[in-house]
Design a protein around this motif. Sequence first.
Motif, PDB file in Angstrom:
ATOM      1  N   THR A  23      39.829  35.634 -26.570  1.00 43.70           N
ATOM      2  CA  THR A  23      40.981  34.735 -26.550  1.00 43.70           C
ATOM      3  C   THR A  23      40.516  33.286 -26.605  1.00 43.70           C
ATOM      4  O   THR A  23      41.063  32.484 -27.371  1.00 43.70           O
ATOM      5  CB  THR A  23      41.837  34.973 -25.294  1.00 43.70           C
ATOM      6  OG1 THR A  23      42.273  36.334 -25.280  1.00 43.70           O
ATOM      7  CG2 THR A  23      43.042  34.064 -25.282  1.00 43.70           C
ATOM      8  N   ALA A  24      39.497  32.943 -25.822  1.00 42.92           N
ATOM      9  CA  ALA A  24      38.963  31.577 -25.842  1.00 42.92           C
ATOM     10  C   ALA A  24      38.391  31.255 -27.218  1.00 42.92           C
ATOM     11  O   ALA A  24      38.580  30.157 -27.740  1.00 42.92           O
ATOM     12  CB  ALA A  24      37.899  31.406 -24.765  1.00 42.92           C
ATOM     13  N   GLU A  25      37.724  32.205 -27.832  1.00 39.97           N
ATOM     14  CA  GLU A  25      37.163  32.013 -29.172  1.00 39.97           C
ATOM     15  C   GLU A  25      38.280  31.857 -30.212  1.00 39.97           C
ATOM     16  O   GLU A  25      38.183  31.031 -31.115  1.00 39.97           O
ATOM     17  CB  GLU A  25      36.289  33.212 -29.529  1.00 39.97           C
ATOM     18  CG  GLU A  25      35.565  33.094 -30.834  1.00 39.97           C
ATOM     19  CD  GLU A  25      34.713  34.306 -31.132  1.00 39.97           C
ATOM     20  OE1 GLU A  25      34.668  34.708 -32.311  1.00 39.97           O
ATOM     21  OE2 GLU A  25      34.109  34.851 -30.190  1.00 39.97           O
ATOM     22  N   ALA A  26      39.349  32.629 -30.066  1.00 36.02           N
ATOM     23  CA  ALA A  26      40.476  32.547 -31.000  1.00 36.02           C
ATOM     24  C   ALA A  26      41.189  31.200 -30.901  1.00 36.02           C
ATOM     25  O   ALA A  26      41.746  30.719 -31.894  1.00 36.02           O
ATOM     26  CB  ALA A  26      41.462  33.678 -30.726  1.00 36.02           C
ATOM     27  N   LEU A  27      41.155  30.590 -29.735  1.00 37.41           N
ATOM     28  CA  LEU A  27      41.738  29.261 -29.559  1.00 37.41           C
ATOM     29  C   LEU A  27      40.825  28.167 -30.091  1.00 37.41           C
ATOM     30  O   LEU A  27      41.194  27.000 -30.122  1.00 37.41           O
ATOM     31  CB  LEU A  27      42.068  29.009 -28.090  1.00 37.41           C
ATOM     32  CG  LEU A  27      43.279  29.776 -27.546  1.00 37.41           C
ATOM     33  CD1 LEU A  27      43.343  29.664 -26.034  1.00 37.41           C
ATOM     34  CD2 LEU A  27      44.556  29.269 -28.171  1.00 37.41           C
ATOM     35  N   GLY A  28      39.610  28.537 -30.482  1.00 35.58           N
ATOM     36  CA  GLY A  28      38.701  27.580 -31.097  1.00 35.58           C
ATOM     37  C   GLY A  28      37.718  26.930 -30.154  1.00 35.58           C
ATOM     38  O   GLY A  28      37.059  25.963 -30.520  1.00 35.58           O
ATOM     39  N   PHE A  29      37.599  27.437 -28.938  1.00 34.34           N
ATOM     40  CA  PHE A  29      36.658  26.859 -27.989  1.00 34.34           C
ATOM     41  C   PHE A  29      35.262  27.394 -28.240  1.00 34.34           C
ATOM     42  O   PHE A  29      35.037  28.593 -28.286  1.00 34.34           O
ATOM     43  CB  PHE A  29      37.080  27.167 -26.542  1.00 34.34           C
ATOM     44  CG  PHE A  29      38.327  26.450 -26.125  1.00 34.34           C
ATOM     45  CD1 PHE A  29      38.323  25.082 -25.989  1.00 34.34           C
ATOM     46  CD2 PHE A  29      39.492  27.139 -25.872  1.00 34.34           C
ATOM     47  CE1 PHE A  29      39.474  24.395 -25.598  1.00 34.34           C
ATOM     48  CE2 PHE A  29      40.638  26.476 -25.484  1.00 34.34           C
ATOM     49  CZ  PHE A  29      40.626  25.106 -25.348  1.00 34.34           C
ATOM     50  N   LYS A  30      34.310  26.470 -28.420  1.00 33.37           N
ATOM     51  CA  LYS A  30      32.922  26.842 -28.649  1.00 33.37           C
ATOM     52  C   LYS A  30      32.005  26.329 -27.552  1.00 33.37           C
ATOM     53  O   LYS A  30      30.948  26.892 -27.313  1.00 33.37           O
ATOM     54  CB  LYS A  30      32.452  26.312 -29.996  1.00 33.37           C
ATOM     55  CG  LYS A  30      33.230  26.888 -31.162  1.00 33.37           C
ATOM     56  CD  LYS A  30      32.659  26.440 -32.469  1.00 33.37           C
ATOM     57  CE  LYS A  30      33.475  26.894 -33.640  1.00 33.37           C
ATOM     58  NZ  LYS A  30      33.596  28.319 -33.786  1.00 33.37           N
ATOM     59  N   LYS A  31      32.405  25.244 -26.879  1.00 32.21           N
ATOM     60  CA  LYS A  31      31.572  24.624 -25.841  1.00 32.21           C
ATOM     61  C   LYS A  31      32.393  24.380 -24.588  1.00 32.21           C
ATOM     62  O   LYS A  31      33.614  24.215 -24.642  1.00 32.21           O
ATOM     63  CB  LYS A  31      31.041  23.273 -26.322  1.00 32.21           C
ATOM     64  CG  LYS A  31      30.148  23.328 -27.517  1.00 32.21           C
ATOM     65  CD  LYS A  31      29.711  21.922 -27.881  1.00 32.21           C
ATOM     66  CE  LYS A  31      28.806  21.932 -29.086  1.00 32.21           C
ATOM     67  NZ  LYS A  31      28.379  20.576 -29.441  1.00 32.21           N
ATOM     68  N   LEU A  32      31.702  24.304 -23.475  1.00 30.40           N
ATOM     69  CA  LEU A  32      32.326  23.965 -22.212  1.00 30.40           C
ATOM     70  C   LEU A  32      32.783  22.505 -22.245  1.00 30.40           C
ATOM     71  O   LEU A  32      32.116  21.663 -22.854  1.00 30.40           O
ATOM     72  CB  LEU A  32      31.310  24.166 -21.084  1.00 30.40           C
ATOM     73  CG  LEU A  32      31.836  24.309 -19.673  1.00 30.40           C
ATOM     74  CD1 LEU A  32      32.819  25.461 -19.574  1.00 30.40           C
ATOM     75  CD2 LEU A  32      30.687  24.534 -18.720  1.00 30.40           C
ATOM     76  N   HIS A  33      33.899  22.208 -21.648  1.00 29.25           N
ATOM     77  CA  HIS A  33      34.522  20.882 -21.585  1.00 29.25           C
ATOM     78  C   HIS A  33      35.011  20.396 -22.952  1.00 29.25           C
ATOM     79  O   HIS A  33      35.237  19.204 -23.127  1.00 29.25           O
ATOM     80  CB  HIS A  33      33.586  19.846 -20.945  1.00 29.25           C
ATOM     81  CG  HIS A  33      33.182  20.234 -19.564  1.00 29.25           C
ATOM     82  ND1 HIS A  33      34.069  20.276 -18.514  1.00 29.25           N
ATOM     83  CD2 HIS A  33      31.988  20.623 -19.058  1.00 29.25           C
ATOM     84  CE1 HIS A  33      33.443  20.666 -17.422  1.00 29.25           C
ATOM     85  NE2 HIS A  33      32.170  20.890 -17.734  1.00 29.25           N
ATOM     86  N   GLN A  34      35.167  21.294 -23.894  1.00 31.61           N
ATOM     87  CA  GLN A  34      35.740  20.947 -25.190  1.00 31.61           C
ATOM     88  C   GLN A  34      37.256  20.871 -25.032  1.00 31.61           C
ATOM     89  O   GLN A  34      37.863  21.671 -24.326  1.00 31.61           O
ATOM     90  CB  GLN A  34      35.369  22.021 -26.217  1.00 31.61           C
ATOM     91  CG  GLN A  34      35.841  21.721 -27.610  1.00 31.61           C
ATOM     92  CD  GLN A  34      35.408  22.797 -28.594  1.00 31.61           C
ATOM     93  OE1 GLN A  34      34.898  23.841 -28.211  1.00 31.61           O
ATOM     94  NE2 GLN A  34      35.617  22.530 -29.854  1.00 31.61           N
ATOM     95  N   THR A  35      37.875  19.898 -25.685  1.00 34.29           N
ATOM     96  CA  THR A  35      39.321  19.699 -25.611  1.00 34.29           C
ATOM     97  C   THR A  35      39.937  19.931 -26.970  1.00 34.29           C
ATOM     98  O   THR A  35      39.428  19.454 -27.979  1.00 34.29           O
ATOM     99  CB  THR A  35      39.647  18.276 -25.118  1.00 34.29           C
ATOM    100  OG1 THR A  35      39.045  18.093 -23.831  1.00 34.29           O
ATOM    101  CG2 THR A  35      41.148  18.067 -25.001  1.00 34.29           C
ATOM    102  N   ARG A  36      41.055  20.658 -26.984  1.00 35.24           N
ATOM    103  CA  ARG A  36      41.786  20.936 -28.219  1.00 35.24           C
ATOM    104  C   ARG A  36      43.271  20.675 -27.973  1.00 35.24           C
ATOM    105  O   ARG A  36      43.738  20.760 -26.841  1.00 35.24           O
ATOM    106  CB  ARG A  36      41.618  22.409 -28.624  1.00 35.24           C
ATOM    107  CG  ARG A  36      40.216  22.913 -28.734  1.00 35.24           C
ATOM    108  CD  ARG A  36      39.670  22.995 -30.118  1.00 35.24           C
ATOM    109  NE  ARG A  36      40.706  23.103 -31.097  1.00 35.24           N
ATOM    110  CZ  ARG A  36      40.718  23.951 -32.107  1.00 35.24           C
ATOM    111  NH1 ARG A  36      39.726  24.766 -32.266  1.00 35.24           N
ATOM    112  NH2 ARG A  36      41.691  23.968 -32.984  1.00 35.24           N
TER     113      ARG A  36
END
Length: 60
Positions: A23-36
């Motif tokens: 789910t985190a990957e599908a939302l586009g998160f690749k790094k910690l503290h990344q903001t989208r």
Amino acid sequence: MAEKLRVTLVKSPIAQVPKNKKTAEALGFKKLHQTREFPDNAAVRGMLKQIQHMVEVEEI
């Protein structure tokens, strides 16, 4: 409801259940503290509810 949501990943998905990692990957998160930014709709809200312990959500 707000127009957009600003979401920050604050907890690592490494030690999480595989479903939450995907789910985190599908939302586009690749790094910690990344903001989208996402549109505020039911699909995004449902995904964020599933990983609510890993993210901070701010309505903008």
